[in-house]
Design a protein around this motif. Structure first.
Motif, PDB file in Angstrom:
ATOM      1  N   ASP A 201       0.736  -1.143  -0.023  1.00 29.52           N
ATOM      2  CA  ASP A 201       0.144  -0.081   0.061  1.00 29.52           C
ATOM      3  C   ASP A 201       0.863   1.332   0.050  1.00 29.52           C
ATOM      4  OD1 ASP A 201       1.010   0.002   2.391  1.00 29.52           O
ATOM      5  OD2 ASP A 201      -0.846  -0.089   3.542  1.00 29.52           O
ATOM      6  N   VAL A 202       2.171   1.071  -0.459  1.00 34.82           N
ATOM      7  CA  VAL A 202       3.003   2.433  -0.445  1.00 34.82           C
ATOM      8  C   VAL A 202       3.484   2.188  -2.009  1.00 34.82           C
ATOM      9  CG1 VAL A 202       3.625   2.358   1.874  1.00 34.82           C
ATOM     10  CG2 VAL A 202       4.842   0.676   0.192  1.00 34.82           C
ATOM     11  N   PRO A 203       3.595   3.701  -2.434  1.00 35.74           N
ATOM     12  CA  PRO A 203       4.303   3.675  -4.135  1.00 35.74           C
ATOM     13  C   PRO A 203       5.483   3.113  -4.137  1.00 35.74           C
ATOM     14  CG  PRO A 203       3.296   5.807  -2.978  1.00 35.74           C
ATOM     15  CD  PRO A 203       3.646   4.920  -1.810  1.00 35.74           C
ATOM     16  N   PRO A 204       5.773   2.188  -5.021  1.00 35.61           N
ATOM     17  CA  PRO A 204       7.055   1.735  -5.348  1.00 35.61           C
ATOM     18  C   PRO A 204       7.819   2.549  -6.265  1.00 35.61           C
ATOM     19  CG  PRO A 204       5.298   0.636  -6.837  1.00 35.61           C
ATOM     20  CD  PRO A 204       4.798   1.776  -5.825  1.00 35.61           C
ATOM     21  N   CYS A 205       9.336   2.324  -6.180  1.00 33.65           N
ATOM     22  CA  CYS A 205      10.122   2.956  -7.021  1.00 33.65           C
ATOM     23  C   CYS A 205      10.993   1.935  -7.724  1.00 33.65           C
ATOM     24  CB  CYS A 205      10.808   4.118  -6.614  1.00 33.65           C
ATOM     25  SG  CYS A 205      11.729   3.588  -5.028  1.00 33.65           S
TER      26      CYS A 205
END
Length: 232
Positions: free
Chosen positions: A138-142
């Protein structure tokens, strides 16, 4: 149907006129919808090598391409889909809806994983059904996920963490504070990342980072072929 039997009319009453048959209905004709032919591969050159290119349309904006499960897969970030192609003919085999702007691929547990560049987490695609069967995180990947030590590793730069994912159970088994370390690459048997002072090794057991002496401070991109690291 019409009642054609004679009607008995009492004194002073008037008979109603017989109903007129309804006009026959005009049959509905479905309009013909033109079928757009699939794009045709075009011969091209890549340096000194002969190749073919395929136009995917203005809405696609592909980011990553990978070869897996006997096919070529393309992540179309603007179209919110992943497209599967026959590697020999370049014919489209499937188009899979993936929300959040699919971007970077990894293969783990007989499945294709793709990050959500404009959203959160990763989606698991079943190559047997060409469908998304799970979404994890639930967090933005990079950048791209990394497969190592039986897990799927994903840097989440905005959240300042690194996720360790069990690709069999589709669950997060650890969330490691990244302390400003961005991206990940597998080099030999070590996970390497970019930190505030340059390259660093991630000790997966201790969940700590050890800086590596290298002229990489200020770099913003990391890549590896498994034995060599490139930074930009």
């Amino acid at each position: 149907s019409l009642n054609l039997r004679p009607q008995v009319v009492g004194p002073g009453a008037t008979s109603s006129p017989s109903p007129s048959p309804s006009p026959s209905a005009t049959p509905f004709v479905r309009p013909t919808i033109p079928v757009t032919p699939p794009p045709t591969p075009v011969a091209t050159t890549l340096g000194s090598l002969a190749g073919r290119s395929l136009a995917l349309g203005g809405d696609a904006a592909p980011i990553a391409v990978t070869s897996a499960f006997g096919s070529m897969w393309v992540a179309d970030i603007h179209a919110n889909d992943v497209r599967r192609y026959d590697a020999a003919t370049m014919a489209e085999l499937a188009r899979i809806d993936v929300a959040g702007g699919p971007a970077w691929f990894a293969v783990a547990d007989d499945a294709l994983w793709v990050t959500s560049q404009n959203g959160t987490g990763l989606s698991r695609i079943d190559p047997a059904t060409n469908t998304v069967v799970a979404h994890v995180g639930d967090v933005p990947p990079c950048a791209a996920p990394v497969v190592a030590f039986g897990s799927l590793w994903q840097a989440a730069c905005d959240a300042n963490v690194i996720l360790r994912i069990n690709p069999v159970q589709n669950t997060i088994v650890d969330t490691i504070p990244s302390d400003g370390h961005l991206f990940l690459a597998l080099v030999g048997q070590e996970l390497v990342t970019l930190g505030p002072d340059g390259l660093a090794r991630l000790d997966v057991a201790k969940r700590t980072f050890t800086e590596v002496r290298a002229p990489a401070a200020g770099a913003d991109f990391l890549a590896s072929d498994g034995t060599t690291v490139w930074v930009h």
